[in-house]
Scaffold this active site. Structure first.
Site, mmCIF file in Angstrom:
data_model
loop_
_atom_site.group_PDB
_atom_site.id
_atom_site.type_symbol
_atom_site.label_atom_id
_atom_site.label_comp_id
_atom_site.label_asym_id
_atom_site.label_seq_id
_atom_site.Cartn_x
_atom_site.Cartn_y
_atom_site.Cartn_z
ATOM 1 N N LYS A 28 20.089 -116.165 -43.031
ATOM 2 C CA LYS A 28 20.999 -115.505 -43.355
ATOM 3 C C LYS A 28 21.791 -115.469 -41.964
ATOM 4 C CE LYS A 28 18.505 -112.955 -46.030
ATOM 5 N NZ LYS A 28 18.017 -111.137 -45.636
ATOM 6 N N ASP B 215 15.417 -120.088 -29.768
ATOM 7 C CA ASP B 215 14.952 -119.163 -28.922
ATOM 8 C C ASP B 215 13.477 -119.748 -28.623
ATOM 9 O OD1 ASP B 215 13.357 -117.196 -27.739
ATOM 10 O OD2 ASP B 215 13.008 -115.838 -30.085
ATOM 11 N N PHE C 284 16.205 -109.601 -27.379
ATOM 12 C CA PHE C 284 16.276 -109.669 -28.214
ATOM 13 C C PHE C 284 17.715 -109.218 -28.307
ATOM 14 C CE2 PHE C 284 15.992 -108.263 -32.632
ATOM 15 C CZ PHE C 284 15.217 -108.906 -33.499
HETATM 16 P P1 IMP Z 1 12.963 -119.698 -32.809
HETATM 17 O O1 IMP Z 1 12.405 -120.540 -34.277
HETATM 18 O O2 IMP Z 1 12.179 -119.543 -32.117
HETATM 19 O O3 IMP Z 1 13.386 -120.653 -31.718
HETATM 20 O O4 IMP Z 1 13.903 -118.748 -33.577
HETATM 21 C C1 IMP Z 1 14.875 -118.960 -33.949
HETATM 22 C C2 IMP Z 1 14.988 -117.613 -35.700
HETATM 23 O O5 IMP Z 1 14.335 -116.746 -34.727
HETATM 24 C C3 IMP Z 1 16.257 -117.346 -35.037
HETATM 25 O O6 IMP Z 1 17.308 -118.704 -36.227
HETATM 26 C C4 IMP Z 1 17.177 -116.221 -35.475
HETATM 27 O O7 IMP Z 1 16.914 -115.871 -37.621
HETATM 28 C C5 IMP Z 1 15.184 -115.180 -34.850
HETATM 29 N N1 IMP Z 1 15.672 -114.858 -33.594
HETATM 30 C C6 IMP Z 1 15.346 -115.445 -32.398
HETATM 31 N N2 IMP Z 1 15.727 -115.326 -31.407
HETATM 32 C C7 IMP Z 1 16.439 -113.717 -31.985
HETATM 33 C C8 IMP Z 1 17.441 -112.427 -31.275
HETATM 34 O O8 IMP Z 1 17.343 -112.045 -30.394
HETATM 35 N N3 IMP Z 1 17.563 -111.751 -31.992
HETATM 36 C C9 IMP Z 1 17.365 -112.102 -33.426
HETATM 37 N N4 IMP Z 1 17.089 -113.025 -34.181
HETATM 38 C C10 IMP Z 1 16.589 -113.753 -33.038
#
Ligand code: IMP
Length: 183
Positions: A50, A109, A158
């Site tokens: 979302k 991330d 975060f």
């Molecule tokens: P990744 O797979 O570790 O790259 O994480 C990606 C997903 O994690 C994003 O699409 C977000 O939904 C969530 N995410 C990553 N960092 C944050 C943050 O700082 N705040 C809120 N959601 C996050």
């Protein structure tokens, strides 16, 4: 635009990091680059639910080339503030063959979600897959992700707001807020 000076969710305090005006500038810059790169093409924007609904909605209103929009869902954080490592993806059978896809992400991330998504989409044999992400934490990337259109490269902290949540709260905030160091 006047925004709340701080926001609290479950006892955690968040403070402003990127203003609505700075976000708007980044959205306009990314859209201009896409408009330039996709002349005579009909890209399909894949808005990842979302978190990307607000960025996606703002971005596509600045797109000047013919395009299509689809939503897909990916979930990895839940109530945690660290990437869980497992990614649930929900891609419906679509005709992406020979299409130009642009994944619209709120934040990258570790890069696991995006890498999983790209690998899944490749199976549909699209002509191209690029990514537009409002935020990236490049120092956290554990996979080799290529993000063509980036709004801001931020510190590995975060953040919430502008679609991003903590335990489903904070998505409505018009700015990006970061977890206060005092927490
Ligand atoms: P990744 O797979 O570790 O790259 O994480 C990606 C997903 O994690 C994003 O699409 C977000 O939904 C969530 N995410 C990553 N960092 C944050 C943050 O700082 N705040 C809120 N959601 C996050």
């Amino acid at each position: 635009m006047k925004i709340p000076s701080n926001y609290e969710i479950k006892g955690k305090r968040f403070v402003p990091m990127i203003s609505p005006e700075e976000i708007e500038q980044a959205v306009v810059r990314i859209a201009a680059n896409i408009n330039n790169d996709y002349q005579n093409k009909i890209p399909i924007f894949l808005i990842v639910l979302k978190g990307s609904i607000i960025f996606g909605a703002d971005l596509i209103r600045h797109i000047a080339v013919d395009c299509e929009i689809k939503t897909i869902s990916a979930k990895s954080y839940g109530e945690k503030m660290e990437s869980s490592g497992s990614v649930d993806l929900n891609i419906i059978e679509e005709d992406f063959k020979d299409k130009d896809l642009i994944i619209v992400e709120d934040i990258v991330d570790t890069g696991r979600t995006l890498t999983t998504l790209v690998n899944n989409l490749r199976k549909f044999e699209p002509k191209s897959i690029e990514t537009a992400s409002l935020l990236t934490k490049s120092s956290m990337h554990i996979t080799d992700v290529s993000i063509k259109y980036v709004g801001f490269d931020i510190e590995p902290k975060f953040v919430i707001g502008y679609g991003l949540d903590y335990a489903e709260k904070g998505r409505h905030l018009p700015a990006i807020y970061v977890l206060d160091d005092e927490n």
